[in-house]
Scaffold this motif. Structure first.
Motif, mmCIF file in Angstrom:
data_model
loop_
_atom_site.group_PDB
_atom_site.id
_atom_site.type_symbol
_atom_site.label_atom_id
_atom_site.label_comp_id
_atom_site.label_asym_id
_atom_site.label_seq_id
_atom_site.Cartn_x
_atom_site.Cartn_y
_atom_site.Cartn_z
ATOM 1 N N TYR A 54 45.373 5.608 -16.723
ATOM 2 C CA TYR A 54 45.332 5.927 -18.223
ATOM 3 C C TYR A 54 45.670 7.477 -18.784
ATOM 4 O O TYR A 54 46.484 7.518 -19.707
ATOM 5 C CB TYR A 54 43.913 5.705 -18.632
ATOM 6 C CG TYR A 54 43.581 6.257 -20.024
ATOM 7 C CD1 TYR A 54 43.779 5.430 -21.168
ATOM 8 C CD2 TYR A 54 42.881 7.613 -20.226
ATOM 9 C CE1 TYR A 54 43.647 6.192 -22.581
ATOM 10 C CE2 TYR A 54 42.565 8.032 -21.600
ATOM 11 C CZ TYR A 54 43.007 7.463 -22.637
ATOM 12 O OH TYR A 54 42.825 7.978 -23.965
ATOM 13 N N GLN A 55 45.119 8.136 -18.076
ATOM 14 C CA GLN A 55 45.352 9.817 -18.239
ATOM 15 C C GLN A 55 46.741 10.093 -18.293
ATOM 16 O O GLN A 55 47.197 10.611 -19.105
ATOM 17 C CB GLN A 55 44.715 10.573 -17.448
ATOM 18 C CG GLN A 55 44.690 11.958 -17.609
ATOM 19 C CD GLN A 55 43.672 12.748 -16.942
ATOM 20 O OE1 GLN A 55 43.725 12.388 -15.811
ATOM 21 N NE2 GLN A 55 43.349 13.817 -17.354
ATOM 22 N N MET A 56 47.555 9.555 -17.234
ATOM 23 C CA MET A 56 49.075 9.672 -17.048
ATOM 24 C C MET A 56 49.938 9.086 -18.378
ATOM 25 O O MET A 56 50.740 9.775 -18.821
ATOM 26 C CB MET A 56 49.586 9.429 -15.684
ATOM 27 C CG MET A 56 48.924 10.110 -14.833
ATOM 28 S SD MET A 56 49.394 11.995 -14.982
ATOM 29 C CE MET A 56 51.160 11.989 -15.009
ATOM 30 N N GLN A 57 49.438 7.823 -18.602
ATOM 31 C CA GLN A 57 50.042 7.158 -19.811
ATOM 32 C C GLN A 57 50.042 7.996 -21.191
ATOM 33 O O GLN A 57 50.830 7.953 -21.925
ATOM 34 C CB GLN A 57 49.517 5.710 -19.935
ATOM 35 C CG GLN A 57 49.863 4.782 -18.698
ATOM 36 C CD GLN A 57 51.350 4.785 -18.452
ATOM 37 O OE1 GLN A 57 52.001 4.599 -19.311
ATOM 38 N NE2 GLN A 57 51.905 4.917 -17.391
ATOM 39 N N ASP A 58 48.546 8.399 -21.250
ATOM 40 C CA ASP A 58 48.349 9.364 -22.473
ATOM 41 C C ASP A 58 49.213 10.680 -22.659
ATOM 42 O O ASP A 58 49.809 10.867 -23.629
ATOM 43 C CB ASP A 58 46.894 9.691 -22.360
ATOM 44 C CG ASP A 58 46.516 10.263 -23.799
ATOM 45 O OD1 ASP A 58 46.888 9.619 -24.910
ATOM 46 O OD2 ASP A 58 45.714 10.996 -23.914
ATOM 47 N N ALA A 59 49.324 11.038 -21.370
ATOM 48 C CA ALA A 59 50.264 12.153 -21.343
ATOM 49 C C ALA A 59 51.788 11.935 -21.594
ATOM 50 O O ALA A 59 52.169 12.613 -22.367
ATOM 51 C CB ALA A 59 49.969 13.147 -19.828
ATOM 52 N N ARG A 60 52.149 11.157 -21.144
ATOM 53 C CA ARG A 60 53.479 10.497 -21.324
ATOM 54 C C ARG A 60 53.740 10.384 -22.903
ATOM 55 O O ARG A 60 54.742 10.672 -23.588
ATOM 56 C CB ARG A 60 53.843 9.460 -20.461
ATOM 57 C CG ARG A 60 53.894 9.593 -19.167
ATOM 58 C CD ARG A 60 54.570 8.569 -18.443
ATOM 59 N NE ARG A 60 54.680 8.932 -17.006
ATOM 60 C CZ ARG A 60 53.921 8.467 -15.891
ATOM 61 N NH1 ARG A 60 53.396 7.279 -16.114
ATOM 62 N NH2 ARG A 60 54.369 8.827 -14.622
ATOM 63 N N GLU A 63 53.760 13.566 -24.726
ATOM 64 C CA GLU A 63 54.953 14.262 -24.606
ATOM 65 C C GLU A 63 56.166 13.783 -25.383
ATOM 66 O O GLU A 63 57.073 14.241 -25.945
ATOM 67 C CB GLU A 63 55.469 14.307 -23.095
ATOM 68 C CG GLU A 63 54.433 15.037 -22.289
ATOM 69 C CD GLU A 63 54.824 14.694 -20.743
ATOM 70 O OE1 GLU A 63 55.588 13.670 -20.492
ATOM 71 O OE2 GLU A 63 54.316 15.219 -19.982
ATOM 72 N N LEU A 64 56.045 12.491 -25.584
ATOM 73 C CA LEU A 64 57.286 11.648 -26.569
ATOM 74 C C LEU A 64 57.218 11.663 -28.042
ATOM 75 O O LEU A 64 58.004 11.238 -28.469
ATOM 76 C CB LEU A 64 57.541 10.267 -25.596
ATOM 77 C CG LEU A 64 57.791 10.202 -24.413
ATOM 78 C CD1 LEU A 64 57.982 8.902 -23.952
ATOM 79 C CD2 LEU A 64 59.161 10.965 -24.078
ATOM 80 N N SER A 65 55.650 11.946 -28.367
ATOM 81 C CA SER A 65 55.265 11.760 -29.825
ATOM 82 C C SER A 65 56.004 13.080 -30.510
ATOM 83 O O SER A 65 55.934 14.460 -29.963
ATOM 84 C CB SER A 65 53.884 11.943 -29.754
ATOM 85 O OG SER A 65 53.447 10.611 -29.306
ATOM 86 N N PRO A 66 56.760 12.834 -31.693
ATOM 87 C CA PRO A 66 57.122 13.941 -32.443
ATOM 88 C C PRO A 66 56.057 14.705 -32.802
ATOM 89 O O PRO A 66 54.882 14.278 -33.312
ATOM 90 C CB PRO A 66 57.991 13.264 -33.575
ATOM 91 C CG PRO A 66 57.493 11.843 -33.530
ATOM 92 C CD PRO A 66 56.915 11.486 -32.126
ATOM 93 N N MET A 67 56.320 16.009 -32.790
ATOM 94 C CA MET A 67 55.094 17.100 -33.196
ATOM 95 C C MET A 67 55.204 17.012 -34.969
ATOM 96 O O MET A 67 56.357 16.952 -35.689
ATOM 97 C CB MET A 67 55.159 18.493 -32.902
ATOM 98 C CG MET A 67 55.174 18.516 -31.289
ATOM 99 S SD MET A 67 53.500 18.340 -31.064
ATOM 100 C CE MET A 67 52.715 19.542 -31.582
ATOM 101 N N PRO A 68 54.169 17.064 -35.637
ATOM 102 C CA PRO A 68 54.461 16.954 -37.219
ATOM 103 C C PRO A 68 54.913 18.178 -37.607
ATOM 104 O O PRO A 68 54.537 19.468 -37.265
ATOM 105 C CB PRO A 68 52.651 16.712 -37.708
ATOM 106 C CG PRO A 68 51.894 17.121 -36.333
ATOM 107 C CD PRO A 68 52.748 16.912 -35.218
#
Length: 70
Positions: A54-60, A63-68
Protein backbone atom coordinates in the motif's frame (compact mmCIF):
# COMPACT_ATOMS: atom_id res chain seq x y z
CA UNK A 1 -21.29 -7.56 14.39
CA UNK A 2 -19.33 -4.62 13.02
CA UNK A 3 -19.25 -1.34 14.88
CA UNK A 4 -20.40 1.82 13.17
CA UNK A 5 -18.01 4.74 12.81
CA UNK A 6 -18.30 7.09 15.76
CA UNK A 7 -20.32 10.23 15.18
CA UNK A 8 -18.28 13.28 16.02
CA UNK A 9 -19.87 16.49 17.20
CA UNK A 10 -18.59 19.56 15.40
CA UNK A 11 -17.64 22.57 17.51
CA UNK A 12 -18.57 24.87 14.63
CA UNK A 13 -21.47 25.56 12.28
CA UNK A 14 -21.37 23.62 9.04
CA UNK A 15 -22.47 25.65 5.99
CA UNK A 16 -25.53 24.26 4.15
CA UNK A 17 -23.60 23.01 1.09
CA UNK A 18 -21.04 21.25 3.28
CA UNK A 19 -23.88 19.68 5.29
CA UNK A 20 -25.40 18.37 2.05
CA UNK A 21 -22.01 16.88 1.12
CA UNK A 22 -21.67 15.25 4.55
CA UNK A 23 -25.12 13.71 4.24
CA UNK A 24 -24.54 12.52 0.67
CA UNK A 25 -21.25 10.87 1.65
CA UNK A 26 -22.47 9.39 4.96
CA UNK A 27 -22.69 5.78 3.70
CA UNK A 28 -19.27 5.83 2.04
CA UNK A 29 -17.72 7.60 5.04
CA UNK A 30 -19.07 4.96 7.42
CA UNK A 31 -18.05 2.12 5.10
CA UNK A 32 -14.48 3.40 5.02
CA UNK A 33 -14.18 2.66 8.74
CA UNK A 34 -15.40 -0.90 8.17
CA UNK A 35 -12.98 -1.71 5.33
CA UNK A 36 -10.84 -4.76 6.26
CA UNK A 37 -7.58 -2.92 5.49
CA UNK A 38 -8.49 0.06 7.68
CA UNK A 39 -9.75 -2.17 10.50
CA UNK A 40 -6.58 -4.29 10.50
CA UNK A 41 -4.44 -1.15 10.42
CA UNK A 42 -6.32 0.32 13.38
CA UNK A 43 -6.18 -2.96 15.32
CA UNK A 44 -2.47 -3.40 14.66
CA UNK A 45 -3.01 -6.71 12.86
CA UNK A 46 -2.30 -5.59 9.28
CA UNK A 47 0.31 -7.77 7.61
CA UNK A 48 3.54 -5.80 7.17
CA UNK A 49 3.88 -6.88 3.53
CA UNK A 50 0.35 -5.68 2.74
CA UNK A 51 1.12 -2.32 4.33
CA UNK A 52 4.43 -2.05 2.44
CA UNK A 53 2.58 -2.70 -0.85
CA UNK A 54 0.00 0.00 0.00
CA UNK A 55 2.75 2.42 0.99
CA UNK A 56 4.63 1.90 -2.28
CA UNK A 57 1.45 2.32 -4.36
CA UNK A 58 0.63 5.51 -2.47
CA UNK A 59 4.15 6.86 -3.05
CA UNK A 60 3.89 6.13 -6.79
CA UNK A 61 0.51 7.85 -6.94
CA UNK A 62 1.89 10.92 -5.19
CA UNK A 63 4.94 11.01 -7.46
CA UNK A 64 2.72 11.01 -10.54
CA UNK A 65 0.14 13.47 -9.24
CA UNK A 66 0.52 17.00 -10.55
CA UNK A 67 1.36 19.57 -7.91
CA UNK A 68 -1.28 22.27 -7.49
CA UNK A 69 -0.35 25.76 -8.65
CA UNK A 70 0.48 28.12 -5.82
Amino acid sequence: MQQEAPVQERPFTVPPFAQECLEAAADAWGASFRHPFVRALAEGTLDAERFRFYQMQDARYLELSPMPAV
